[in-house]
Design an enzyme around this catalytic site. Structure first.
Site, PDB file in Angstrom:
ATOM      1  N   ASN A  92       5.606   5.622  -3.280  1.00 12.25           N
ATOM      2  CA  ASN A  92       4.817   6.089  -4.421  1.00 12.25           C
ATOM      3  C   ASN A  92       4.422   4.950  -5.365  1.00 12.25           C
ATOM      4  O   ASN A  92       4.332   5.138  -6.563  1.00 12.25           O
ATOM      5  CB  ASN A  92       5.543   7.215  -5.174  1.00 12.25           C
ATOM      6  N   ASP A 105       0.198   0.855   5.471  1.00 20.58           N
ATOM      7  CA  ASP A 105       0.899   0.587   4.219  1.00 20.58           C
ATOM      8  C   ASP A 105       0.659  -0.864   3.807  1.00 20.58           C
ATOM      9  O   ASP A 105       1.136  -1.790   4.464  1.00 20.58           O
ATOM     10  CB  ASP A 105       2.387   0.843   4.400  1.00 20.58           C
ATOM     11  N   CYS A 141       3.485   9.164  -0.142  1.00 17.23           N
ATOM     12  CA  CYS A 141       3.729   8.042   0.763  1.00 17.23           C
ATOM     13  C   CYS A 141       5.214   7.681   0.671  1.00 17.23           C
ATOM     14  O   CYS A 141       5.996   8.407   0.068  1.00 17.23           O
ATOM     15  CB  CYS A 141       2.821   6.850   0.466  1.00 17.23           C
ATOM     16  N   CYS A 192       2.020   2.353  -3.806  1.00 12.97           N
ATOM     17  CA  CYS A 192       0.798   1.780  -3.218  1.00 12.97           C
ATOM     18  C   CYS A 192      -0.199   2.871  -2.820  1.00 12.97           C
ATOM     19  O   CYS A 192      -1.153   3.141  -3.538  1.00 12.97           O
ATOM     20  CB  CYS A 192       1.123   0.931  -1.985  1.00 12.97           C
ATOM     21  N   ARG A 193       0.023   3.500  -1.664  1.00 19.25           N
ATOM     22  CA  ARG A 193      -0.969   4.410  -1.095  1.00 19.25           C
ATOM     23  C   ARG A 193      -1.110   5.733  -1.837  1.00 19.25           C
ATOM     24  O   ARG A 193      -2.235   6.174  -2.107  1.00 19.25           O
ATOM     25  CB  ARG A 193      -0.652   4.695   0.383  1.00 19.25           C
ATOM     26  N   SER A 194      -0.010   6.391  -2.150  1.00 17.21           N
ATOM     27  CA  SER A 194      -0.158   7.708  -2.791  1.00 17.21           C
ATOM     28  C   SER A 194      -0.712   7.625  -4.213  1.00 17.21           C
ATOM     29  O   SER A 194      -1.574   8.427  -4.577  1.00 17.21           O
ATOM     30  CB  SER A 194       1.131   8.533  -2.713  1.00 17.21           C
TER      31      SER A 194
END
Length: 149
Positions: A11, A123, A8, A13-15
């Site tokens: 690196n 995000d 993401c 939050c999402r990934s």
């Protein structure tokens, strides 16, 4: 061994959410030794930072372990190292292609490409909605796991 890198923007939050959700899935299925799962950023903004507190809150709520993560940036070498490089939205994919140079081996995907409804994962850094992001990430990881089997 199947090697997966989730990517993401920062690196944090999402990934890492996808990394630890996928690790949880494969470990629960007794297949942890068959996978190498990591995450990275397309930007340098958060390098060295830990996981965002909103993602940590989701992990605590869901009982998903998440230790030792520090944000790193995707490298060109990651394209050769991993079998699947999984972005969260179209901007991630554009930046991943810029870093990798190209996708000759067709390794780059959006996470929700493996579901029946391909779309971007919002995000939560901007939306503040970590629960919706988690549900999308979980859906994508479950679909990816089925695809990999």
């Amino acid at each position: 061994m199947i090697k997966v890198l989730f990517i993401c923007h920062g690196n944090i939050c999402r990934s890492p959410m996808a990394e630890f959700v996928m690790k949880d899935i494969v470990n629960r299925e007794g297949k942890g030794d068959a996978f190498l799962i990591n995450s990275a950023a397309t930007s340098t903004e958060e390098i060295g930072s830990g996981i965002h507190h909103g993602t940590i809150g989701i992990f605590k709520e869901k009982g998903i372990p998440c230790t030792g993560h520090r944000a790193v940036q995707m490298t060109k070498e990651d394209y050769a190292k991993y079998d699947y490089l999984i972005g969260m939205d179209d901007a991630n994919i554009r930046n991943m292609l810029r870093i990798a140079g190209q996708d000759r081996e067709k390794k780059i995907y959006k996470l929700l490409d493996f579901t029946d409804h391909s779309r971007a994962i919002a995000d939560p850094w901007y939306t503040g909605d970590f629960h919706t992001t988690y549900e999308d990430v979980r859906e994508g990881c479950e679909a990816l796991y089925k695809h990999l089997l």
